[in-house]
Design a protein around this motif. Structure first.
Motif, PDB file in Angstrom:
ATOM      1  N   VAL A 191      59.171  64.136  56.199  1.00  0.00           N
ATOM      2  CA  VAL A 191      60.551  63.807  56.575  1.00  0.00           C
ATOM      3  C   VAL A 191      60.633  62.937  57.818  1.00  0.00           C
ATOM      4  CG1 VAL A 191      62.743  64.796  57.386  1.00  0.00           C
ATOM      5  CG2 VAL A 191      61.603  65.738  55.369  1.00  0.00           C
ATOM      6  N   ALA A 192      60.010  63.341  58.899  1.00  0.00           N
ATOM      7  CA  ALA A 192      60.138  62.592  60.156  1.00  0.00           C
ATOM      8  C   ALA A 192      59.677  61.150  59.999  1.00  0.00           C
ATOM      9  CB  ALA A 192      59.351  63.282  61.266  1.00  0.00           C
ATOM     10  N   GLN A 193      58.642  60.939  59.225  1.00  0.00           N
ATOM     11  CA  GLN A 193      58.067  59.607  59.084  1.00  0.00           C
ATOM     12  C   GLN A 193      58.786  58.749  58.037  1.00  0.00           C
ATOM     13  OE1 GLN A 193      53.903  59.775  58.086  1.00  0.00           O
ATOM     14  NE2 GLN A 193      53.491  57.761  58.952  1.00  0.00           N
ATOM     15  N   LEU A 194      59.360  59.381  57.002  1.00  0.00           N
ATOM     16  CA  LEU A 194      59.879  58.599  55.883  1.00  0.00           C
ATOM     17  C   LEU A 194      61.393  58.650  55.683  1.00  0.00           C
ATOM     18  CD1 LEU A 194      57.149  59.311  53.182  1.00  0.00           C
ATOM     19  CD2 LEU A 194      57.289  57.407  54.813  1.00  0.00           C
ATOM     20  N   THR A 195      62.031  59.792  55.863  1.00  0.00           N
ATOM     21  CA  THR A 195      63.436  59.900  55.431  1.00  0.00           C
ATOM     22  C   THR A 195      64.405  60.459  56.458  1.00  0.00           C
ATOM     23  OG1 THR A 195      63.038  62.074  54.430  1.00  0.00           O
ATOM     24  CG2 THR A 195      62.776  60.124  52.991  1.00  0.00           C
ATOM     25  N   GLN A 196      63.948  60.785  57.660  1.00  0.00           N
ATOM     26  CA  GLN A 196      64.836  61.357  58.673  1.00  0.00           C
ATOM     27  C   GLN A 196      65.975  60.397  58.992  1.00  0.00           C
ATOM     28  OE1 GLN A 196      64.773  64.485  60.197  1.00  0.00           O
ATOM     29  NE2 GLN A 196      66.746  63.800  60.918  1.00  0.00           N
ATOM     30  N   GLY A 197      67.187  60.783  58.656  1.00  0.00           N
ATOM     31  CA  GLY A 197      68.367  59.998  58.979  1.00  0.00           C
ATOM     32  C   GLY A 197      68.617  58.797  58.084  1.00  0.00           C
ATOM     33  N   THR A 198      67.706  58.513  57.165  1.00  0.00           N
ATOM     34  CA  THR A 198      67.882  57.362  56.273  1.00  0.00           C
ATOM     35  C   THR A 198      68.064  57.780  54.815  1.00  0.00           C
ATOM     36  OG1 THR A 198      65.481  57.089  56.074  1.00  0.00           O
ATOM     37  CG2 THR A 198      66.618  55.762  57.756  1.00  0.00           C
ATOM     38  N   ILE A 199      67.892  59.046  54.521  1.00  0.00           N
ATOM     39  CA  ILE A 199      68.040  59.527  53.147  1.00  0.00           C
ATOM     40  C   ILE A 199      69.524  59.705  52.811  1.00  0.00           C
ATOM     41  CG2 ILE A 199      67.909  61.991  53.697  1.00  0.00           C
ATOM     42  CD1 ILE A 199      66.185  62.305  51.132  1.00  0.00           C
ATOM     43  N   VAL A 200      69.890  59.380  51.603  1.00  0.00           N
ATOM     44  CA  VAL A 200      71.220  59.674  51.078  1.00  0.00           C
ATOM     45  C   VAL A 200      71.150  60.971  50.275  1.00  0.00           C
ATOM     46  CG1 VAL A 200      73.070  58.871  49.551  1.00  0.00           C
ATOM     47  CG2 VAL A 200      71.817  57.230  50.983  1.00  0.00           C
ATOM     48  N   ALA A 201      70.112  61.066  49.411  1.00  0.00           N
ATOM     49  CA  ALA A 201      69.965  62.255  48.571  1.00  0.00           C
ATOM     50  C   ALA A 201      68.545  62.363  48.048  1.00  0.00           C
ATOM     51  CB  ALA A 201      70.936  62.195  47.394  1.00  0.00           C
ATOM     52  N   ASN A 202      68.131  63.588  47.859  1.00  0.00           N
ATOM     53  CA  ASN A 202      66.890  63.882  47.160  1.00  0.00           C
ATOM     54  C   ASN A 202      67.265  63.930  45.680  1.00  0.00           C
ATOM     55  OD1 ASN A 202      64.163  64.578  46.983  1.00  0.00           O
ATOM     56  ND2 ASN A 202      64.614  66.756  47.087  1.00  0.00           N
ATOM     57  N   LEU A 203      66.714  63.045  44.864  1.00  0.00           N
ATOM     58  CA  LEU A 203      67.154  62.945  43.470  1.00  0.00           C
ATOM     59  C   LEU A 203      66.397  63.854  42.518  1.00  0.00           C
ATOM     60  CD1 LEU A 203      67.666  59.086  43.256  1.00  0.00           C
ATOM     61  CD2 LEU A 203      69.361  60.868  43.740  1.00  0.00           C
ATOM     62  N   GLY A 204      65.162  64.187  42.844  1.00  0.00           N
ATOM     63  CA  GLY A 204      64.446  65.093  41.965  1.00  0.00           C
ATOM     64  C   GLY A 204      62.942  64.986  42.086  1.00  0.00           C
ATOM     65  N   PHE A 205      62.293  65.957  41.455  1.00  0.00           N
ATOM     66  CA  PHE A 205      60.841  66.051  41.446  1.00  0.00           C
ATOM     67  C   PHE A 205      60.347  65.993  40.006  1.00  0.00           C
ATOM     68  CE2 PHE A 205      62.020  68.069  45.368  1.00  0.00           C
ATOM     69  CZ  PHE A 205      61.004  67.765  46.246  1.00  0.00           C
ATOM     70  N   SER A 206      59.153  65.451  39.829  1.00  0.00           N
ATOM     71  CA  SER A 206      58.489  65.499  38.534  1.00  0.00           C
ATOM     72  C   SER A 206      56.992  65.615  38.784  1.00  0.00           C
ATOM     73  CB  SER A 206      58.805  64.245  37.709  1.00  0.00           C
ATOM     74  OG  SER A 206      58.318  63.091  38.369  1.00  0.00           O
ATOM     75  N   GLU A 207      56.274  65.945  37.756  1.00  0.00           N
ATOM     76  CA  GLU A 207      54.813  65.980  37.837  1.00  0.00           C
ATOM     77  C   GLU A 207      54.300  66.782  39.024  1.00  0.00           C
ATOM     78  OE1 GLU A 207      53.277  61.953  37.368  1.00  0.00           O
ATOM     79  OE2 GLU A 207      55.119  61.441  36.293  1.00  0.00           O
ATOM     80  N   VAL A 208      54.815  67.984  39.190  1.00  0.00           N
ATOM     81  CA  VAL A 208      54.352  68.872  40.249  1.00  0.00           C
ATOM     82  C   VAL A 208      53.127  69.627  39.736  1.00  0.00           C
ATOM     83  CG1 VAL A 208      54.941  70.853  41.695  1.00  0.00           C
ATOM     84  CG2 VAL A 208      56.674  69.111  41.180  1.00  0.00           C
ATOM     85  N   ALA A 209      52.070  69.653  40.529  1.00  0.00           N
ATOM     86  CA  ALA A 209      50.848  70.349  40.122  1.00  0.00           C
ATOM     87  C   ALA A 209      50.186  70.998  41.328  1.00  0.00           C
ATOM     88  CB  ALA A 209      49.877  69.367  39.460  1.00  0.00           C
ATOM     89  N   PHE A 210      49.487  72.096  41.052  1.00  0.00           N
ATOM     90  CA  PHE A 210      48.742  72.828  42.077  1.00  0.00           C
ATOM     91  C   PHE A 210      47.311  73.010  41.567  1.00  0.00           C
ATOM     92  CE2 PHE A 210      53.197  74.079  42.252  1.00  0.00           C
ATOM     93  CZ  PHE A 210      53.504  73.711  43.545  1.00  0.00           C
ATOM     94  N   PRO A 211      46.458  71.985  41.708  1.00  0.00           N
ATOM     95  CA  PRO A 211      45.132  72.023  41.103  1.00  0.00           C
ATOM     96  C   PRO A 211      44.120  72.947  41.777  1.00  0.00           C
ATOM     97  CG  PRO A 211      45.425  69.986  42.310  1.00  0.00           C
ATOM     98  CD  PRO A 211      46.758  70.691  42.319  1.00  0.00           C
ATOM     99  N   HIS A 212      44.417  73.404  42.978  1.00  0.00           N
ATOM    100  CA  HIS A 212      43.488  74.276  43.698  1.00  0.00           C
ATOM    101  C   HIS A 212      44.315  75.181  44.603  1.00  0.00           C
ATOM    102  CE1 HIS A 212      40.385  75.443  46.666  1.00  0.00           C
ATOM    103  NE2 HIS A 212      39.537  75.219  45.692  1.00  0.00           N
ATOM    104  N   PRO A 213      43.918  76.457  44.727  1.00  0.00           N
ATOM    105  CA  PRO A 213      44.717  77.357  45.574  1.00  0.00           C
ATOM    106  C   PRO A 213      44.627  77.030  47.060  1.00  0.00           C
ATOM    107  CG  PRO A 213      42.793  78.490  44.690  1.00  0.00           C
ATOM    108  CD  PRO A 213      42.804  77.125  44.078  1.00  0.00           C
ATOM    109  N   LEU A 214      45.664  77.434  47.768  1.00  0.00           N
ATOM    110  CA  LEU A 214      45.703  77.362  49.224  1.00  0.00           C
ATOM    111  C   LEU A 214      45.654  78.796  49.727  1.00  0.00           C
ATOM    112  CD1 LEU A 214      46.037  75.244  51.524  1.00  0.00           C
ATOM    113  CD2 LEU A 214      48.491  75.728  51.434  1.00  0.00           C
ATOM    114  N   TYR A 215      44.783  79.062  50.692  1.00  0.00           N
ATOM    115  CA  TYR A 215      44.559  80.412  51.195  1.00  0.00           C
ATOM    116  C   TYR A 215      45.049  80.552  52.634  1.00  0.00           C
ATOM    117  CZ  TYR A 215      41.253  80.595  47.278  1.00  0.00           C
ATOM    118  OH  TYR A 215      40.667  80.548  46.031  1.00  0.00           O
ATOM    119  N   HIS A 216      45.298  81.799  53.037  1.00  0.00           N
ATOM    120  CA  HIS A 216      45.592  82.075  54.446  1.00  0.00           C
ATOM    121  C   HIS A 216      44.445  81.515  55.282  1.00  0.00           C
ATOM    122  CE1 HIS A 216      47.772  85.950  52.937  1.00  0.00           C
ATOM    123  NE2 HIS A 216      48.457  84.859  52.672  1.00  0.00           N
TER     124      HIS A 216
END
Length: 162
Positions: free
Chosen positions: A77-102
Motif C-alpha cells: 500500500v505505502a509504495q503503490l496505492t496510498q492516497g491514489t487508489i479509487v477502489a480495489n476491484l478484485g482478486f483472482s488466481e490466489v494460491a498458497f503453494p507453501h505453508p507459512l509458519y510461526h
C-alpha cells in the motif's frame, strides 16, 4: 520548510513489468495467527490447536492463509496505492503453494502486469498487480492477482482543487 507526504503511484507512474519490493519484511508470530484467526471467526484447528496440528501432515500450526494474503497486499500500500487508489476491484488466481509458519519472515513484492485507462471513469485507470509473498528462504508462500482503479495525476490533483 519543504514537506513530503508519502503516497502511492498515479496511473501514469505504474510501469509494466516492473517489480516493486516492499520492505521491511514481517516476521510472523503465534499472536498474529491466533488474533487474526479469532477476529475473523475462523475456527480451523490447523491455526489454533497445537496438539491437533502436531498430528497433521505439516506437524504444527500453519499461519492463516487469509492473514498471509492480507499482509502481502498490505505491504504494497505505502509504495503503490496510498492516497491514489479509487477502489480495489478484485482478486483472482490466489494460491498458497507453501505453508507459512510461526517465526517465518514474510517478504512481499508486486509486478505490474497490465494497465489501461478506464472507459467509464475519465481520469482513472485500471492496473493489474501480481503480488507474491516469499519466506526468509525465498520460497513462494502466496500469490495473488489484483486489479485496482487508481487516479490519473491531473484528474486527482484537479479534483483536490474543487
Amino acid at each position: 520548510m519543504k514537506e513530503i507526504e508519502q503516497r502511492g503511484l498515479y496511473y501514469e507512474e505504474f510501469e509494466l513489468e516492473t517489480r516493486y519490493l516492499h520492505r521491511p519484511g514481517r516476521t510472523v508470530t503465534e499472536a498474529d495467527n491466533v488474533l487474526f484467526t479469532t477476529l475473523t471467526m475462523n475456527t480451523q484447528a490447523l491455526h489454533l490447536d497445537a496438539a491437533w496440528s502436531a498430528r497433521q501432515p505439516f506437524g504444527e500450526r500453519l499461519m492463516n492463509s487469509m492473514w498471509t494474503l492480507a499482509t502481502i497486499v498490505g505491504a504494497s500500500v505505502a509504495q503503490l496505492t496510498q492516497g491514489t487508489i479509487v477502489a480495489n476491484l478484485g482478486f483472482s488466481e490466489v494460491a498458497f503453494p507453501h505453508p507459512l509458519y510461526h517465526g517465518d519472515t514474510l517478504y512481499s513484492e508486486t509486478v505490474v502486469t497490465a494497465k489501461r485507462l478506464s472507459a467509464s471513469r475519465p481520469g482513472q485507470g485500471i492496473v493489474t498487480l501480481e503480488h507474491t509473498g516469499r519466506n526468509q528462504d525465498g520460497v513462494v508462500v502466496a500469490t495473488a492477482t489484483r486489479q485496482v482503479m487508481v487516479w490519473c495525476r491531473d484528474a486527482h490533483l484537479g479534483a483536490a482543487e474543487l
